[in-house]
Design an enzyme around this catalytic site. Structure first.
Site, PDB file in Angstrom:
ATOM      1  N   SER A 110      15.472   4.444 -68.538  1.00 30.65           N
ATOM      2  CA  SER A 110      16.247   4.288 -67.305  1.00 30.65           C
ATOM      3  C   SER A 110      16.221   5.572 -66.474  1.00 30.65           C
ATOM      4  O   SER A 110      16.276   5.520 -65.246  1.00 30.65           O
ATOM      5  CB  SER A 110      17.683   3.837 -67.598  1.00 30.65           C
ATOM      6  OG  SER A 110      18.406   4.844 -68.242  1.00 30.65           O
ATOM      7  N   ASN A 111      16.105   6.721 -67.126  1.00 28.62           N
ATOM      8  CA  ASN A 111      15.946   7.973 -66.362  1.00 28.62           C
ATOM      9  C   ASN A 111      14.574   8.028 -65.686  1.00 28.62           C
ATOM     10  O   ASN A 111      14.448   8.530 -64.571  1.00 28.62           O
ATOM     11  CB  ASN A 111      16.142   9.185 -67.268  1.00 28.62           C
ATOM     12  CG  ASN A 111      17.612   9.510 -67.470  1.00 28.62           C
ATOM     13  OD1 ASN A 111      18.278   9.948 -66.548  1.00 28.62           O
ATOM     14  ND2 ASN A 111      18.110   9.261 -68.677  1.00 28.62           N
ATOM     15  N   LYS A 148      10.755  13.276 -79.747  1.00 29.54           N
ATOM     16  CA  LYS A 148       9.994  14.224 -80.583  1.00 29.54           C
ATOM     17  C   LYS A 148      10.136  15.635 -80.040  1.00 29.54           C
ATOM     18  O   LYS A 148      10.356  15.832 -78.848  1.00 29.54           O
ATOM     19  CB  LYS A 148       8.505  13.845 -80.570  1.00 29.54           C
ATOM     20  CG  LYS A 148       8.206  12.532 -81.264  1.00 29.54           C
ATOM     21  CD  LYS A 148       8.035  12.765 -82.743  1.00 29.54           C
ATOM     22  CE  LYS A 148       7.816  11.495 -83.516  1.00 29.54           C
ATOM     23  NZ  LYS A 148       8.896  10.512 -83.429  1.00 29.54           N
ATOM     24  N   HIS A 191      19.834  15.968 -71.507  1.00 31.81           N
ATOM     25  CA  HIS A 191      20.586  15.728 -72.742  1.00 31.81           C
ATOM     26  C   HIS A 191      21.972  15.190 -72.366  1.00 31.81           C
ATOM     27  O   HIS A 191      22.600  15.708 -71.440  1.00 31.81           O
ATOM     28  CB  HIS A 191      20.720  17.041 -73.529  1.00 31.81           C
ATOM     29  CG  HIS A 191      21.406  16.849 -74.845  1.00 31.81           C
ATOM     30  ND1 HIS A 191      20.754  16.372 -75.962  1.00 31.81           N
ATOM     31  CD2 HIS A 191      22.696  17.008 -75.200  1.00 31.81           C
ATOM     32  CE1 HIS A 191      21.619  16.278 -76.962  1.00 31.81           C
ATOM     33  NE2 HIS A 191      22.798  16.651 -76.525  1.00 31.81           N
ATOM     34  N   ASP A 205      17.341  21.745 -77.653  1.00 26.50           N
ATOM     35  CA  ASP A 205      18.489  21.662 -76.734  1.00 26.50           C
ATOM     36  C   ASP A 205      19.109  23.013 -76.399  1.00 26.50           C
ATOM     37  O   ASP A 205      20.287  23.077 -76.025  1.00 26.50           O
ATOM     38  CB  ASP A 205      19.600  20.742 -77.313  1.00 26.50           C
ATOM     39  CG  ASP A 205      19.123  19.311 -77.476  1.00 26.50           C
ATOM     40  OD1 ASP A 205      18.239  18.871 -76.722  1.00 26.50           O
ATOM     41  OD2 ASP A 205      19.663  18.631 -78.374  1.00 26.50           O
ATOM     42  N   GLU A 212      23.454  10.880 -65.349  1.00 21.60           N
ATOM     43  CA  GLU A 212      22.087  11.366 -65.581  1.00 21.60           C
ATOM     44  C   GLU A 212      21.149  10.916 -64.469  1.00 21.60           C
ATOM     45  O   GLU A 212      20.290  11.670 -64.017  1.00 21.60           O
ATOM     46  CB  GLU A 212      21.549  10.837 -66.914  1.00 21.60           C
ATOM     47  CG  GLU A 212      22.265  11.387 -68.126  1.00 21.60           C
ATOM     48  CD  GLU A 212      21.669  10.881 -69.434  1.00 21.60           C
ATOM     49  OE1 GLU A 212      20.441  10.795 -69.541  1.00 21.60           O
ATOM     50  OE2 GLU A 212      22.442  10.553 -70.351  1.00 21.60           O
TER      51      GLU A 212
HETATM   52  C1  GRF Z   1      19.556   9.616 -72.206  1.00 18.55           C
HETATM   53  O1  GRF Z   1      20.916   9.564 -72.531  1.00 18.55           O
HETATM   54  C2  GRF Z   1      19.050  11.034 -72.300  1.00 18.55           C
HETATM   55  O2  GRF Z   1      20.007  11.990 -71.960  1.00 18.55           O
HETATM   56  C3  GRF Z   1      18.713  11.160 -73.751  1.00 18.55           C
HETATM   57  O3  GRF Z   1      18.168   9.897 -74.092  1.00 18.55           O
HETATM   58  C4  GRF Z   1      18.699   8.890 -73.225  1.00 18.55           C
HETATM   59  C5  GRF Z   1      17.525   8.203 -72.608  1.00 18.55           C
HETATM   60  O4  GRF Z   1      17.878   7.085 -71.864  1.00 18.55           O
HETATM   61  N1  GRF Z   1      17.865  12.299 -73.999  1.00 18.55           N
HETATM   62  P1  GRF Z   1      16.793   6.328 -71.019  1.00 18.55           P
HETATM   63  O5  GRF Z   1      15.606   6.028 -71.929  1.00 18.55           O
HETATM   64  O6  GRF Z   1      16.397   7.202 -69.862  1.00 18.55           O
HETATM   65  O7  GRF Z   1      17.451   5.061 -70.559  1.00 18.55           O
END
Ligand code: GRF
Length: 192
Positions: free
Chosen positions: A13-14, A88, A106, A147, A176
């Protein structure tokens, strides 16, 4: 035109938020490709829909993984690499080669609830169990510590009474989707 390469391991989704920000001209860049470590994830379907090339590079051993990632990144030659839900660890050789050009998102206010083992709902479970009244998300540069690279920006959200980890995850995910495209835009504007 600046080039991005996105890494994702799940729903993406990001990744979609970045695609949308490019479509809306909020980010002036193209996505050279998506790198994943597994087949069959929703992020791959999203890439297919927008004709974005996909490279599936599963982890078998350090050497092969590093070589395959290096080869793909050399071919796509991105200005910025974005880890958007990628599980990973990026090999040190690649982190060194892309100094300050790999960012990660994160789902906590780092340095809280980060590091090895803090992924998925565990992050939110830990925030709720420690009685936090706010959490959020962090975009940081990637270095060789999980992180722990330099923080670029954060966005806060409240932790509400009775929140389940899923409730908190959803609230943070929305944040995010605003923070990550915004940081990408700012970084690309700073680089020539
Ligand atoms: C997000 O919460 C991101 O912060 C974390 O993994 C999740 C990924 O979500 N690292 P998506 O695959 O972008 O929906």
């Amino acid at each position: 035109m600046k080039k991005l390469v996105i890494f994702a391991s799940g729903s993406g989704s990001n990744f979609q938020a970045i695609i949308n920000a490019i479509a809306n001209n909020e980010i002036e860049a193209g996505i050279a490709g998506l790198i994943t470590d597994r087949e069959g994830i929703v992020a791959i379907d999203r890439a297919a829909k927008y004709h974005i090339p996909v490279s599936v590079i599963p982890y078998f051993d350090d050497h092969t993984f590093t070589e395959q990632l290096s080869d793909q990144l050399s071919e796509w030659n991105p200005d910025l690499v974005v880890l958007a839900g990628y599980l990973k660890k990026i090999p040190g050789k690649i982190v060194d080669a892309f100094d300050n050009r790999i960012i990660n998102i994160h789902p906590s206010l780092l340095p809280k609830f980060g590091g090895k083992g803090f992924y998925g709902e565990r992050v939110h479970q830990a925030a709720i169990e420690s009685g936090e009244t706010e959490s959020g998300c962090t975009v940081h540069f990637v270095d060789n510590r999980y992180d722990r690279g330099p923080i670029i920006d954060q966005k806060k959200v409240p932790v509400k009474p009775g929140d389940t980890p899923a409730d908190l995850a959803n609230r943070i995910l929305k944040a995010e989707h605003e923070l990550l495209p915004n940081v990408i835009k700012r970084i690309l504007n700073q680089t020539n």
